[in-house]
Write a protein that holds these residues in place. Structure first.
Motif: not given
Length: 147
Positions: A78-90
């Motif tokens: 469902p997310y092809f051709d969309k921007t994915v933002y990857v957020e890192k937490f502990i």
């Protein structure tokens, strides 16, 4: 006069150090934080936005994206051709807090990478905090530590 100068210098140093010690939440980081809060995880720190990328079929054929999106709960279509933002937490309070395998134990906290698309969490990965010399192989676990 010298006391005022020293006091001023201490205040400046403390201000600079405290400003550099934590990353500011991005807009997508806030979305990810709210998701983690709703799950009941205690956020120990926001590390940063690790990356953002355009999700395409060809991107999914490359490491590490092929592994990350193959983890249960991560349906990329469902997310092809969309921007994915990857957020890192502990975080703490996560199912992987007490992870153990072959005599290697988690340090009681978990790294999570939350995938955000169009202002919503769409997946992610998690992995326990273990000693560096005992590196894990693969993409890790689902965002909730289930696979």
């Amino acid at each position: 006069m010298r006391i005022n100068y020293m006091f001023f210098l201490v205040i400046v140093v403390c201000t600079v150090l405290s400003g550099c010690s934590k990353e500011e939440l991005t807009e997508t980081g806030l979305v990810a934080k709210e998701y983690l809060d709703e799950k009941g995880y205690k956020i120990l720190s926001y590390e940063k936005q690790v990356e953002s990328y355009l999700l395409t079929e060809s991107k999914l054929k490359q490491p590490p994206y092929d592994l990350q999106w193959s983890v249960a709960g991560n349906n990329p279509e469902p997310y092809f051709d969309k921007t994915v933002y990857v957020e890192k937490f502990i975080v703490k309070g996560h199912p992987l807090d007490n992870w153990e395998s072959n005599g290697v134990k988690s340090k009681g906290k978990v790294y999570v990478h939350v995938f955000v698309v169009d202002g919503a969490v769409v997946g992610g990965i998690s992995y326990p905090d273990i000693p560096a010399r005992h590196g894990m192989v693969g993409a890790g676990y689902s965002l909730d530590g289930e696979s």
